[in-house]
Design an enzyme around this catalytic site. Structure first.
Site: not given
Ligand code: ADP
Length: 403
Positions: A7, A14, A90, A179, A208-209, A240, A282, A284, A331, A383
Protein backbone atom coordinates in the site's frame (compact mmCIF):
# COMPACT_ATOMS: atom_id res chain seq x y z
CA UNK A 1 3.31 -19.07 -3.13
CA UNK A 2 4.43 -15.98 -1.21
CA UNK A 3 2.45 -12.86 -2.03
CA UNK A 4 3.74 -9.40 -1.12
CA UNK A 5 0.95 -6.87 -0.53
CA UNK A 6 1.82 -3.18 -0.87
CA UNK A 7 0.00 0.00 0.00
CA UNK A 8 2.08 2.89 -1.31
CA UNK A 9 1.51 6.50 -0.34
CA UNK A 10 3.52 9.49 -1.54
CA UNK A 11 6.02 9.33 1.33
CA UNK A 12 5.18 6.04 3.02
CA UNK A 13 4.55 2.41 2.21
CA UNK A 14 3.01 -0.45 4.12
CA UNK A 15 3.71 -4.06 3.26
CA UNK A 16 2.68 -7.51 4.35
CA UNK A 17 4.00 -10.87 3.15
CA UNK A 18 1.49 -13.72 2.96
CA UNK A 19 1.95 -17.45 2.42
CA UNK A 20 -0.86 -18.44 0.06
CA UNK A 21 -3.18 -20.27 -0.11
CA UNK A 22 -2.64 -20.83 3.65
CA UNK A 23 -3.36 -17.11 4.18
CA UNK A 24 -0.79 -16.78 6.97
CA UNK A 25 1.04 -13.50 7.49
CA UNK A 26 4.81 -14.10 7.50
CA UNK A 27 5.76 -10.53 8.33
CA UNK A 28 4.69 -6.95 7.89
CA UNK A 29 6.22 -3.51 7.97
CA UNK A 30 5.96 0.15 7.19
CA UNK A 31 8.41 2.73 5.85
CA UNK A 32 7.63 6.36 6.58
CA UNK A 33 9.22 9.66 5.54
CA UNK A 34 10.45 8.26 2.21
CA UNK A 35 12.45 10.98 0.44
CA UNK A 36 14.30 12.08 3.57
CA UNK A 37 17.56 11.41 5.45
CA UNK A 38 15.69 9.93 8.38
CA UNK A 39 13.16 7.56 6.87
CA UNK A 40 11.82 5.11 9.44
CA UNK A 41 11.42 1.41 8.67
CA UNK A 42 9.45 -0.64 11.19
CA UNK A 43 9.00 -4.35 10.59
CA UNK A 44 8.37 -7.70 12.20
CA UNK A 45 5.51 -9.03 14.27
CA UNK A 46 3.51 -7.19 16.94
CA UNK A 47 5.46 -8.91 19.72
CA UNK A 48 8.82 -8.43 18.06
CA UNK A 49 9.05 -5.20 16.12
CA UNK A 50 12.33 -3.77 14.86
CA UNK A 51 12.90 -0.20 13.79
CA UNK A 52 15.57 1.38 11.64
CA UNK A 53 16.12 5.04 10.74
CA UNK A 54 18.18 5.66 7.61
CA UNK A 55 18.20 7.80 4.46
CA UNK A 56 15.75 6.46 1.86
CA UNK A 57 15.36 8.79 -1.07
CA UNK A 58 12.69 7.19 -3.23
CA UNK A 59 10.23 4.31 -3.55
CA UNK A 60 12.65 2.12 -5.50
CA UNK A 61 15.17 2.38 -2.68
CA UNK A 62 12.42 1.75 -0.11
CA UNK A 63 11.25 -1.40 -1.89
CA UNK A 64 14.83 -2.66 -2.24
CA UNK A 65 15.06 -2.33 1.57
CA UNK A 66 11.82 -4.24 1.97
CA UNK A 67 13.07 -7.13 -0.19
CA UNK A 68 16.45 -7.06 1.57
CA UNK A 69 14.68 -7.25 4.95
CA UNK A 70 12.42 -10.09 3.85
CA UNK A 71 15.46 -12.10 2.77
CA UNK A 72 17.99 -10.98 5.41
CA UNK A 73 19.78 -13.49 7.60
CA UNK A 74 18.65 -11.86 10.88
CA UNK A 75 15.06 -10.75 10.29
CA UNK A 76 14.25 -12.53 7.04
CA UNK A 77 11.28 -14.83 6.56
CA UNK A 78 12.18 -16.15 3.08
CA UNK A 79 15.46 -17.41 1.73
CA UNK A 80 15.38 -15.57 -1.58
CA UNK A 81 13.31 -12.98 -3.44
CA UNK A 82 12.47 -15.71 -5.96
CA UNK A 83 10.03 -17.13 -3.45
CA UNK A 84 7.78 -14.10 -4.04
CA UNK A 85 5.33 -15.25 -6.70
CA UNK A 86 3.11 -12.19 -6.88
CA UNK A 87 2.86 -8.60 -5.70
CA UNK A 88 -0.55 -7.13 -4.95
CA UNK A 89 -0.97 -3.34 -4.91
CA UNK A 90 -3.76 -1.37 -3.33
CA UNK A 91 -4.81 1.20 -5.94
CA UNK A 92 -7.30 3.81 -4.81
CA UNK A 93 -9.12 4.84 -7.97
CA UNK A 94 -10.09 2.48 -10.76
CA UNK A 95 -12.75 4.81 -12.22
CA UNK A 96 -15.29 3.09 -14.44
CA UNK A 97 -12.60 1.02 -16.10
CA UNK A 98 -12.00 -1.59 -13.38
CA UNK A 99 -14.78 -3.54 -11.71
CA UNK A 100 -12.38 -6.19 -10.41
CA UNK A 101 -8.69 -6.73 -9.74
CA UNK A 102 -6.34 -7.08 -12.74
CA UNK A 103 -2.81 -8.17 -13.59
CA UNK A 104 -0.74 -5.04 -14.21
CA UNK A 105 0.27 -4.32 -17.80
CA UNK A 106 1.44 -1.16 -19.55
CA UNK A 107 -2.19 -0.53 -20.55
CA UNK A 108 -3.49 -0.94 -16.98
CA UNK A 109 -0.83 1.46 -15.73
CA UNK A 110 -1.89 3.98 -18.35
CA UNK A 111 -5.50 3.75 -17.15
CA UNK A 112 -4.40 4.23 -13.51
CA UNK A 113 -2.41 7.26 -14.63
CA UNK A 114 -5.39 8.62 -16.54
CA UNK A 115 -7.51 8.32 -13.38
CA UNK A 116 -5.03 10.43 -11.36
CA UNK A 117 -7.20 13.49 -11.93
CA UNK A 118 -9.88 11.79 -9.84
CA UNK A 119 -7.49 10.81 -7.03
CA UNK A 120 -4.53 13.21 -7.22
CA UNK A 121 -3.21 12.32 -3.77
CA UNK A 122 -3.41 8.57 -4.22
CA UNK A 123 -3.11 7.19 -7.75
CA UNK A 124 0.25 8.83 -8.56
CA UNK A 125 1.68 7.42 -5.30
CA UNK A 126 0.25 3.97 -6.06
CA UNK A 127 1.90 4.15 -9.50
CA UNK A 128 5.23 5.12 -7.97
CA UNK A 129 5.10 1.90 -5.96
CA UNK A 130 4.11 -0.19 -8.97
CA UNK A 131 6.90 1.16 -11.17
CA UNK A 132 9.49 0.90 -8.41
CA UNK A 133 8.48 -2.73 -7.80
CA UNK A 134 8.85 -3.48 -11.51
CA UNK A 135 12.47 -2.40 -11.18
CA UNK A 136 13.14 -4.25 -7.94
CA UNK A 137 11.44 -7.55 -8.89
CA UNK A 138 11.22 -7.35 -12.70
CA UNK A 139 10.03 -10.91 -13.28
CA UNK A 140 7.28 -11.08 -10.68
CA UNK A 141 3.69 -10.52 -11.87
CA UNK A 142 1.95 -7.60 -10.18
CA UNK A 143 -1.74 -7.16 -9.56
CA UNK A 144 -3.79 -4.01 -8.93
CA UNK A 145 -6.70 -4.19 -6.48
CA UNK A 146 -8.94 -1.10 -6.60
CA UNK A 147 -10.77 0.56 -3.69
CA UNK A 148 -13.52 1.57 -6.11
CA UNK A 149 -14.05 -1.78 -7.89
CA UNK A 150 -16.60 -3.32 -5.50
CA UNK A 151 -18.92 -0.35 -6.00
CA UNK A 152 -19.02 -0.64 -9.78
CA UNK A 153 -22.25 -2.61 -9.37
CA UNK A 154 -24.12 0.53 -8.24
CA UNK A 155 -26.99 1.32 -10.61
CA UNK A 156 -26.85 4.56 -12.56
CA UNK A 157 -29.64 6.20 -10.57
CA UNK A 158 -27.50 5.76 -7.45
CA UNK A 159 -24.11 6.76 -8.81
CA UNK A 160 -25.07 9.85 -10.80
CA UNK A 161 -25.18 13.33 -9.29
CA UNK A 162 -28.20 15.39 -10.26
CA UNK A 163 -26.04 17.71 -12.39
CA UNK A 164 -26.12 18.47 -16.12
CA UNK A 165 -25.69 15.02 -17.69
CA UNK A 166 -22.96 16.33 -19.95
CA UNK A 167 -20.57 16.51 -16.95
CA UNK A 168 -20.82 12.75 -16.65
CA UNK A 169 -20.48 12.25 -20.39
CA UNK A 170 -17.50 14.56 -20.76
CA UNK A 171 -15.61 14.09 -17.51
CA UNK A 172 -17.09 11.01 -15.78
CA UNK A 173 -18.29 13.16 -12.89
CA UNK A 174 -20.18 10.59 -10.79
CA UNK A 175 -20.04 8.77 -7.49
CA UNK A 176 -17.51 5.91 -7.28
CA UNK A 177 -17.21 4.98 -3.60
CA UNK A 178 -14.13 3.75 -1.72
CA UNK A 179 -13.11 1.20 0.95
CA UNK A 180 -14.47 -1.38 -1.52
CA UNK A 181 -11.91 -4.03 -0.62
CA UNK A 182 -12.86 -3.75 3.05
CA UNK A 183 -16.61 -3.83 2.40
CA UNK A 184 -16.14 -6.81 0.06
CA UNK A 185 -14.08 -8.72 2.61
CA UNK A 186 -16.57 -8.07 5.42
CA UNK A 187 -19.52 -9.07 3.24
CA UNK A 188 -17.67 -12.29 2.38
CA UNK A 189 -17.53 -13.16 6.11
CA UNK A 190 -21.25 -12.63 6.70
CA UNK A 191 -22.56 -16.05 5.48
CA UNK A 192 -20.35 -17.98 7.90
CA UNK A 193 -21.38 -15.75 10.80
CA UNK A 194 -25.12 -15.57 10.23
CA UNK A 195 -25.48 -18.99 8.54
CA UNK A 196 -27.20 -17.56 5.52
CA UNK A 197 -26.17 -17.11 1.90
CA UNK A 198 -25.45 -13.54 0.76
CA UNK A 199 -27.88 -13.98 -2.14
CA UNK A 200 -30.82 -13.61 0.25
CA UNK A 201 -29.41 -10.84 2.44
CA UNK A 202 -29.59 -7.06 2.71
CA UNK A 203 -26.40 -5.94 4.45
CA UNK A 204 -25.32 -2.49 5.66
CA UNK A 205 -21.56 -2.35 6.12
CA UNK A 206 -20.05 0.45 8.25
CA UNK A 207 -16.29 0.93 7.76
CA UNK A 208 -15.41 3.36 10.55
CA UNK A 209 -11.70 4.18 10.68
CA UNK A 210 -9.94 7.47 10.00
CA UNK A 211 -12.01 7.50 6.82
CA UNK A 212 -15.62 6.39 7.23
CA UNK A 213 -18.00 4.91 4.69
CA UNK A 214 -21.32 3.10 4.85
CA UNK A 215 -22.32 0.70 2.07
CA UNK A 216 -25.63 -0.93 1.16
CA UNK A 217 -25.01 -4.48 -0.09
CA UNK A 218 -27.87 -6.38 -1.67
CA UNK A 219 -27.36 -10.01 -2.75
CA UNK A 220 -23.61 -9.54 -2.23
CA UNK A 221 -23.41 -6.49 -4.53
CA UNK A 222 -22.82 -2.88 -3.53
CA UNK A 223 -25.89 -0.88 -4.56
CA UNK A 224 -24.96 2.37 -2.82
CA UNK A 225 -22.16 3.79 -0.71
CA UNK A 226 -21.66 7.03 1.17
CA UNK A 227 -18.38 8.19 -0.41
CA UNK A 228 -18.68 9.74 -3.83
CA UNK A 229 -16.45 10.95 -6.64
CA UNK A 230 -13.83 11.45 -3.92
CA UNK A 231 -13.57 10.12 -0.34
CA UNK A 232 -14.82 13.48 1.00
CA UNK A 233 -18.53 12.81 0.50
CA UNK A 234 -20.75 11.00 2.99
CA UNK A 235 -20.60 10.74 6.76
CA UNK A 236 -18.49 12.89 9.08
CA UNK A 237 -14.96 11.50 9.50
CA UNK A 238 -11.85 12.09 11.61
CA UNK A 239 -10.71 15.19 9.72
CA UNK A 240 -13.08 15.20 6.71
CA UNK A 241 -16.41 16.99 6.70
CA UNK A 242 -18.50 14.55 4.68
CA UNK A 243 -21.74 15.91 3.13
CA UNK A 244 -22.15 19.69 2.93
CA UNK A 245 -24.28 22.24 1.15
CA UNK A 246 -22.25 23.01 -2.00
CA UNK A 247 -23.21 26.67 -1.72
CA UNK A 248 -21.29 27.14 1.49
CA UNK A 249 -17.98 26.85 -0.35
CA UNK A 250 -18.22 30.24 -2.02
CA UNK A 251 -19.59 31.85 1.13
CA UNK A 252 -16.72 30.55 3.31
CA UNK A 253 -14.08 31.36 0.70
CA UNK A 254 -15.28 34.97 0.47
CA UNK A 255 -15.70 35.52 4.21
CA UNK A 256 -12.42 33.84 5.18
CA UNK A 257 -10.41 35.00 2.16
CA UNK A 258 -9.49 31.44 1.20
CA UNK A 259 -8.29 30.09 -2.13
CA UNK A 260 -9.96 26.96 -3.41
CA UNK A 261 -6.95 24.84 -2.42
CA UNK A 262 -7.12 26.25 1.10
CA UNK A 263 -10.80 25.43 1.32
CA UNK A 264 -10.19 21.89 0.03
CA UNK A 265 -7.49 21.46 2.64
CA UNK A 266 -9.89 22.69 5.35
CA UNK A 267 -12.58 20.22 4.29
CA UNK A 268 -10.16 17.28 4.12
CA UNK A 269 -7.76 17.93 6.98
CA UNK A 270 -9.31 20.35 9.47
CA UNK A 271 -12.96 19.36 9.58
CA UNK A 272 -14.92 16.37 10.93
CA UNK A 273 -14.21 15.38 14.54
CA UNK A 274 -11.13 17.58 14.52
CA UNK A 275 -12.93 20.63 13.19
CA UNK A 276 -15.75 20.47 15.73
CA UNK A 277 -13.73 19.44 18.78
CA UNK A 278 -10.64 21.53 18.01
CA UNK A 279 -8.76 18.69 19.70
CA UNK A 280 -8.19 15.76 17.37
CA UNK A 281 -9.55 13.65 14.53
CA UNK A 282 -8.62 10.50 16.41
CA UNK A 283 -11.61 8.84 18.04
CA UNK A 284 -9.68 7.53 21.04
CA UNK A 285 -8.51 11.06 21.87
CA UNK A 286 -12.05 12.40 21.38
CA UNK A 287 -13.46 9.73 23.70
CA UNK A 288 -10.87 10.56 26.36
CA UNK A 289 -11.72 14.27 26.15
CA UNK A 290 -15.45 13.47 26.22
CA UNK A 291 -14.98 11.35 29.34
CA UNK A 292 -13.29 14.34 30.99
CA UNK A 293 -16.30 16.51 30.18
CA UNK A 294 -15.10 18.40 27.08
CA UNK A 295 -18.24 19.98 25.60
CA UNK A 296 -16.84 20.24 22.07
CA UNK A 297 -15.55 16.65 22.06
CA UNK A 298 -18.99 15.53 23.26
CA UNK A 299 -20.67 17.53 20.50
CA UNK A 300 -18.23 16.19 17.87
CA UNK A 301 -18.85 12.58 18.84
CA UNK A 302 -22.64 13.10 18.91
CA UNK A 303 -22.54 14.56 15.39
CA UNK A 304 -20.31 11.72 14.19
CA UNK A 305 -22.67 9.06 15.50
CA UNK A 306 -25.76 10.87 14.21
CA UNK A 307 -24.41 11.23 10.69
CA UNK A 308 -23.48 7.54 10.50
CA UNK A 309 -26.91 6.54 11.81
CA UNK A 310 -28.65 8.73 9.21
CA UNK A 311 -26.92 6.82 6.41
CA UNK A 312 -27.91 3.49 7.95
CA UNK A 313 -31.53 4.67 7.94
CA UNK A 314 -31.18 5.84 4.35
CA UNK A 315 -29.79 2.49 3.22
CA UNK A 316 -32.49 0.54 5.06
CA UNK A 317 -34.90 2.62 2.97
CA UNK A 318 -32.83 2.12 -0.20
CA UNK A 319 -33.04 -1.68 0.18
CA UNK A 320 -36.54 -1.82 1.69
CA UNK A 321 -35.09 -3.44 4.80
CA UNK A 322 -31.87 -4.69 6.34
CA UNK A 323 -30.94 -8.17 7.60
CA UNK A 324 -27.36 -7.58 8.73
CA UNK A 325 -25.63 -4.47 10.08
CA UNK A 326 -21.88 -4.84 10.33
CA UNK A 327 -19.14 -2.72 11.89
CA UNK A 328 -15.50 -2.78 10.86
CA UNK A 329 -12.16 -0.84 10.93
CA UNK A 330 -10.43 0.90 13.88
CA UNK A 331 -13.49 2.55 15.42
CA UNK A 332 -16.15 0.12 14.17
CA UNK A 333 -14.25 -2.82 15.66
CA UNK A 334 -13.16 -1.16 18.90
CA UNK A 335 -15.81 1.26 20.11
CA UNK A 336 -18.71 -0.50 21.87
CA UNK A 337 -20.01 2.95 22.81
CA UNK A 338 -20.39 4.09 19.20
CA UNK A 339 -22.05 0.80 18.19
CA UNK A 340 -24.44 0.98 21.15
CA UNK A 341 -25.40 4.60 20.38
CA UNK A 342 -26.02 3.84 16.71
CA UNK A 343 -28.04 0.71 17.49
CA UNK A 344 -30.09 2.32 20.26
CA UNK A 345 -32.02 4.33 17.66
CA UNK A 346 -32.64 1.40 15.33
CA UNK A 347 -34.98 -0.48 17.65
CA UNK A 348 -37.91 0.51 15.40
CA UNK A 349 -36.41 -1.97 12.91
CA UNK A 350 -36.55 -4.74 15.52
CA UNK A 351 -32.83 -4.47 16.28
CA UNK A 352 -31.80 -5.58 19.79
CA UNK A 353 -28.18 -5.48 20.89
CA UNK A 354 -26.63 -8.07 23.23
CA UNK A 355 -24.90 -5.73 25.67
CA UNK A 356 -22.36 -8.22 26.86
CA UNK A 357 -21.35 -9.39 23.38
CA UNK A 358 -21.03 -5.75 22.33
CA UNK A 359 -18.92 -4.68 25.28
CA UNK A 360 -16.89 -7.71 26.17
CA UNK A 361 -16.52 -9.90 23.12
CA UNK A 362 -13.51 -9.82 20.84
CA UNK A 363 -12.89 -10.50 17.16
CA UNK A 364 -15.44 -11.56 14.59
CA UNK A 365 -18.82 -12.04 16.26
CA UNK A 366 -22.53 -11.37 16.41
CA UNK A 367 -23.43 -8.67 18.94
CA UNK A 368 -27.23 -8.67 18.56
CA UNK A 369 -29.45 -10.72 20.83
CA UNK A 370 -30.90 -13.99 19.43
CA UNK A 371 -34.35 -12.35 19.21
CA UNK A 372 -33.13 -9.37 17.18
CA UNK A 373 -34.74 -9.00 13.72
CA UNK A 374 -31.42 -7.68 12.44
CA UNK A 375 -28.14 -9.44 13.02
CA UNK A 376 -25.46 -7.00 14.12
CA UNK A 377 -21.87 -8.15 13.56
CA UNK A 378 -18.36 -6.96 14.30
CA UNK A 379 -15.96 -8.09 11.58
CA UNK A 380 -12.26 -7.12 11.79
CA UNK A 381 -11.39 -5.96 8.31
CA UNK A 382 -8.61 -7.60 6.30
CA UNK A 383 -8.01 -5.54 3.18
CA UNK A 384 -4.47 -6.87 2.79
CA UNK A 385 -5.68 -10.46 2.88
CA UNK A 386 -8.24 -9.65 0.19
CA UNK A 387 -5.46 -8.15 -1.97
CA UNK A 388 -3.32 -11.26 -1.38
CA UNK A 389 -6.24 -13.51 -2.37
CA UNK A 390 -6.88 -11.59 -5.59
CA UNK A 391 -3.18 -11.45 -6.50
CA UNK A 392 -2.77 -15.16 -5.80
CA UNK A 393 -5.85 -16.16 -7.81
CA UNK A 394 -4.92 -13.99 -10.80
CA UNK A 395 -1.32 -15.19 -10.90
CA UNK A 396 -2.38 -18.84 -10.60
CA UNK A 397 -4.71 -18.12 -13.56
CA UNK A 398 -1.79 -16.63 -15.52
CA UNK A 399 0.33 -19.70 -14.84
CA UNK A 400 -2.49 -22.00 -16.04
CA UNK A 401 -2.84 -19.98 -19.24
CA UNK A 402 0.87 -20.36 -19.88
CA UNK A 403 0.78 -24.14 -19.44
P1 ADP B 1 -7.33 3.85 8.79
O1 ADP B 1 -8.61 4.36 8.20
O2 ADP B 1 -6.21 4.86 8.74
O3 ADP B 1 -6.94 2.46 8.35
P2 ADP B 1 -8.09 2.61 11.30
O4 ADP B 1 -9.08 1.69 10.68
O5 ADP B 1 -6.89 2.02 11.94
O6 ADP B 1 -7.64 3.76 10.35
O7 ADP B 1 -8.89 3.46 12.41
C1 ADP B 1 -8.27 4.46 13.15
C2 ADP B 1 -9.27 5.02 14.14
O8 ADP B 1 -9.67 3.98 15.03
C3 ADP B 1 -8.72 6.16 14.99
O9 ADP B 1 -9.69 7.20 15.09
C4 ADP B 1 -8.56 5.49 16.36
O10 ADP B 1 -8.70 6.40 17.43
C5 ADP B 1 -9.71 4.52 16.33
N1 ADP B 1 -9.57 3.49 17.35
C6 ADP B 1 -8.60 2.56 17.48
N2 ADP B 1 -8.78 1.84 18.62
C7 ADP B 1 -9.88 2.34 19.23
C8 ADP B 1 -10.58 2.05 20.44
N3 ADP B 1 -10.17 1.08 21.26
N4 ADP B 1 -11.70 2.76 20.73
C9 ADP B 1 -12.11 3.74 19.91
N5 ADP B 1 -11.49 4.07 18.75
C10 ADP B 1 -10.40 3.40 18.42
Amino acid sequence: MKVLVLNCGSSSLKYRLFAMPEESVLTKGVIEKIGTEDAIHRYGTESEESSLTEPIYDHREALSRVVATLTSKQAGVISSAQEIGAVGHRVVHGGEVFSSSVVLTAEVKESIRAMSALAPLHNPANLLGIEAMEEVLPNVPQVAVFDTAFHQTMPQEHYLYPLPFVLYQRHKVRRYGFHGTSHRYCASRVPALVKHDLSGLKVISCHIGNGVSVTAIERGRSIDTSMGMTPLEGVMMGTRSGDLDPSLHQFVMEREGLSFDELASMLNKHSGLYGISGISGDVRTILEARAKGSIRATLAFAMYEYRIRKYIGAYAAAMNGVDVLLFTAGVGENSPLLRALICSNLTYLGLALDREANEQGTGERIISSPASAIKVCVIPTAEELMIARDAHALVIGLQRDEE
